[in-house]
Design a protein around this motif. Structure first.
Motif, mmCIF file in Angstrom:
data_model
loop_
_atom_site.group_PDB
_atom_site.id
_atom_site.type_symbol
_atom_site.label_atom_id
_atom_site.label_comp_id
_atom_site.label_asym_id
_atom_site.label_seq_id
_atom_site.Cartn_x
_atom_site.Cartn_y
_atom_site.Cartn_z
ATOM 1 N N VAL A 70 79.887 27.924 87.404
ATOM 2 C CA VAL A 70 81.005 28.853 87.602
ATOM 3 C C VAL A 70 81.929 28.302 88.679
ATOM 4 O O VAL A 70 81.475 27.933 89.777
ATOM 5 C CB VAL A 70 80.496 30.253 88.003
ATOM 6 C CG1 VAL A 70 81.668 31.208 88.174
ATOM 7 C CG2 VAL A 70 79.526 30.786 86.959
ATOM 8 N N THR B 17 74.281 27.542 83.953
ATOM 9 C CA THR B 17 75.628 28.089 84.057
ATOM 10 C C THR B 17 76.335 27.493 85.270
ATOM 11 O O THR B 17 75.765 27.441 86.367
ATOM 12 C CB THR B 17 75.594 29.627 84.179
ATOM 13 O OG1 THR B 17 74.868 30.172 83.073
ATOM 14 C CG2 THR B 17 77.008 30.194 84.169
ATOM 15 N N ARG C 258 82.267 28.291 83.271
ATOM 16 C CA ARG C 258 83.314 29.295 83.478
ATOM 17 C C ARG C 258 84.227 28.791 84.599
ATOM 18 O O ARG C 258 83.796 28.706 85.759
ATOM 19 C CB ARG C 258 82.728 30.654 83.878
ATOM 20 C CG ARG C 258 81.740 31.244 82.890
ATOM 21 C CD ARG C 258 81.158 32.532 83.430
ATOM 22 N NE ARG C 258 79.926 32.887 82.752
ATOM 23 C CZ ARG C 258 78.997 33.701 83.262
ATOM 24 N NH1 ARG C 258 79.179 34.202 84.483
ATOM 25 N NH2 ARG C 258 77.913 33.983 82.584
ATOM 26 N N SER C 259 85.447 28.472 84.235
ATOM 27 C CA SER C 259 86.396 28.027 85.254
ATOM 28 C C SER C 259 86.951 29.228 86.006
ATOM 29 O O SER C 259 86.838 30.379 85.563
ATOM 30 C CB SER C 259 87.525 27.230 84.619
ATOM 31 O OG SER C 259 88.188 27.987 83.629
ATOM 32 N N GLY C 260 87.576 28.974 87.153
ATOM 33 C CA GLY C 260 88.063 30.050 88.012
ATOM 34 C C GLY C 260 89.378 30.656 87.540
ATOM 35 O O GLY C 260 90.212 29.983 86.915
ATOM 36 N N ASN D 37 85.942 30.143 79.355
ATOM 37 C CA ASN D 37 84.498 30.392 79.278
ATOM 38 C C ASN D 37 83.986 29.733 78.004
ATOM 39 O O ASN D 37 84.399 30.093 76.908
ATOM 40 C CB ASN D 37 84.217 31.895 79.263
ATOM 41 C CG ASN D 37 82.735 32.200 79.434
ATOM 42 O OD1 ASN D 37 81.901 31.317 79.298
ATOM 43 N ND2 ASN D 37 82.407 33.447 79.706
ATOM 44 N N GLU E 215 76.521 26.726 79.927
ATOM 45 C CA GLU E 215 77.719 27.567 79.910
ATOM 46 C C GLU E 215 78.588 27.211 81.107
ATOM 47 O O GLU E 215 78.065 26.991 82.213
ATOM 48 C CB GLU E 215 77.342 29.050 79.960
ATOM 49 C CG GLU E 215 78.523 29.997 79.855
ATOM 50 C CD GLU E 215 78.108 31.459 79.805
ATOM 51 O OE1 GLU E 215 78.992 32.333 79.870
ATOM 52 O OE2 GLU E 215 76.893 31.734 79.708
#
Length: 424
Positions: free
Chosen positions: A65, A63, A11-13, A148, A9
């Motif tokens: 992030v 994950t 998740r960009s900022g 995401n 997974e």
């Protein structure tokens, strides 16, 4: 441990919010708006690294992030842009989105990069909204949220030649003879549990990479044995070497047809890939008679070899080298949409801004990528920002759409986390 498929997974900022501030300095009267823009959120970037040869590290790092961008500051100072997150993967990694198996990238060369999740754009501060009509703007934009996604990573080995055949056909022994690879060799089935690579030197200036894949059995293309896990590594191979044992442990013709059928069932044109048929273990008793009978049914060139005595091995290497010179790499993904021009329909684009969803009696939701994106930009913490949102909803005819959906005065309308009452 050799791991060639995993799900992660990313998740960009989020982009930083713009600031609402006004300049206050000695001897500067009515300094005006000075809110700076927010910084860009971090993107997640996958990068091919030739020093990595397995996806083992991703068994625990599931994950990734990216940090958010910094908020805008007074005196027209921009927020700090977040540093992008780089994730190193093996060369030969293919990336798909898990949701719809959409192809994203094929990292087939060292240092290839792809942005799998783009960081959110920073919001504008109130200094950007200054105009002759509004000299004291009290509005600013929020930063856009990041992306995401759940991704499928598949490692497909970068080999020129792939060895296929039933278990104990002599593939690993052949690889150990023609290269410096040291695969496990034993007299029981499924000795090879993971692919092995070896560099085959043709002469002083020429070489190619050969892959020994675990033995296939009938039904491999549908998940039986080890076939489905490793057939994907054949997708990159430009040339297939089909090894058929002539030692009498199995019927050569049945063995040949079994593997050929599995390649056809797997798809991607593997059954039509350039192929060399190799009759292995020709040092065994009765092998010449079996080869003679095999040739009656298979009307294709066959290369008899013995990995024990090395008979025929050099001829096979030369033939592989000659064929590879005229075989182009096979694309893993064929993009059927070659249209380079996108035509925009103004009426269609307007209608796609949002749609109304009835949740239950007297409760509706405004949904759509464009309306939700615009809402996420508007800072509604001030009266002026709230008025900007209501003006936007009026401009795109939200009231008309709600009325057509059956809304009546007093009904609740939701837009993301914002809630208001409908009145005609």
């Amino acid at each position: 441990m050799f791991i060639d498929r995993c799900i992660v997974e990313v998740r960009s900022g989020k982009g930083g919010d713009g600031a609402i501030t006004f300049l206050r300095e000695k001897f500067v009267a009515k300094g005006g708006p000075s809110g700076g823009n927010g910084g860009r959120g971090a993107s997640i970037i996958f990068r091919a690294n030739k020093s990595i040869n397995t996806l083992y590290n991703f068994r625990h790092s599931k994950t990734f992030v990216g940090p958010d961008g910094g908020k805008g500051q007074p005196k027209n100072m921009y927020g700090r842009g977040a540093e992008d997150v780089y994730v190193d993967v093996p060369v030969g990694t293919v990336i798909y989105e898990e949701k719809d198996h959409k192809f994203l990238a094929d990292l087939s060369h060292d240092k290839d990069e792809v942005v799998v999740a783009k960081g959110g754009r920073g919001g504008r501060g109130n200094a950007a909204f200054k105009s002759p009509q509004n000299r004291v703007p009290k509005i600013a934009e929020n930063g856009l949220p990041g992306e995401n996604k759940r991704l499928i990573l598949e490692l497909k080995l970068l080999a020129d030649v792939g060895l296929v055949g039933l278990p104990n056909a002599g593939k690993s022994t052949l690889l150990s003879v023609v290269s410096n690879a040291n695969p496990e060799i034993a007299d029981y089935p499924f000795t090879t549990l993971e692919p092995n690579l070896g560099v085959v030197k043709v002469n002083k200036y020429s070489s190619f990479i050969m892959a020994d894949l675990p033995g296939l059995i009938e039904g491999a293309s549908s998940g039986k044995g080890l076939g489905l896990s490793f057939l994907r590594h054949l997708e990159r191979c430009r040339l297939i070497v089909h090894v058929v044992a002539m030692d009498g442990s199995t019927d050569p013709l049945i063995s040949y047809r079994t593997i050929t059928n599995e390649l056809k069932q797997y798809g991607l044109g593997l059954d039509n890939r350039p192929t060399i048929i190799v009759a292995s273990k020709m040092d065994e008793d009765g092998s010449l008679d079996r080869l003679k009978e095999f040739k009656k049914h298979v009307r294709k060139p066959i290369f008899p070899i013995s990995s024990l005595t090395h008979d025929g091995v050099e001829k096979l290497i030369q033939k592989c080298s000659e064929m590879l010179e005229n075989i182009e790499p096979f694309p893993l993904v064929i993009n059927e949409d070659n249209t380079s021009t996108k035509i925009y329909d103004a009426y269609k684009e307007q209608n796609e801004i949002f749609h109304v969803v009835k949740i239950k009696d007297h409760e509706y939701r405004l949904a759509g990528e464009r309306i939700e994106r615009t809402y996420s930009l508007i800072n509604i913490s001030t009266d002026e920002g709230l008025m900007r949102l209501m003006t936007y909803l009026r401009k795109i005819d939200v009231e008309k759409a709600l009325k057509e959906a059956g809304a009546v005065d007093g009904d609740t309308v939701l837009l993301c986390d914002f809630e208001f009452e409908y009145f005609e």
